[in-house]
Design a protein around this motif. Sequence first.
Motif: not given
Length: 146
Positions: A50-53, A97-99
């Motif tokens: 989740n580095t890139f959401f 690493r969330d929205v």
Amino acid sequence: MEWIVRALKPSGKAFIVVPDGIMNRSNDKKLRDDILEQCVIDAVISLPLNTFFTTNKKTYILALTKKTPVKIEGISTLERQSIPVFTYLCSEIGETRDVHRFDIDQNDLAVASDLFNMFKSAKAKFRTGDLRCKIVSINNFYDGSH
């Protein structure tokens, strides 16, 4: 990936974010072999999930330098890489690493960057006590054990 490698000029550098599959899938072996032939692998930095959401996959940063052809007995060739590869395992990137992507104190990516810069300036003498950092023989990449 192939386009990026071809577009680099000799001694040109690229930092490319790649999905986990490129590093492991047997279908991508030709691509990995081509990268080893055309480029020096300077670093492989493992990023957390989740580095890139919107992409909940494992990703890596590859730091590459395009090889410069050398003349051996009048024939232009690309030498096999002999220098080791800087590797680092990041567990946090300085933001949630969330929205929401709120800033957080733990930022392994900044540490990786600092250590990589030290490694680049003294590859043969580089030492660190950071357990997330490993200097890996390039032979591990050639024989597929890494």
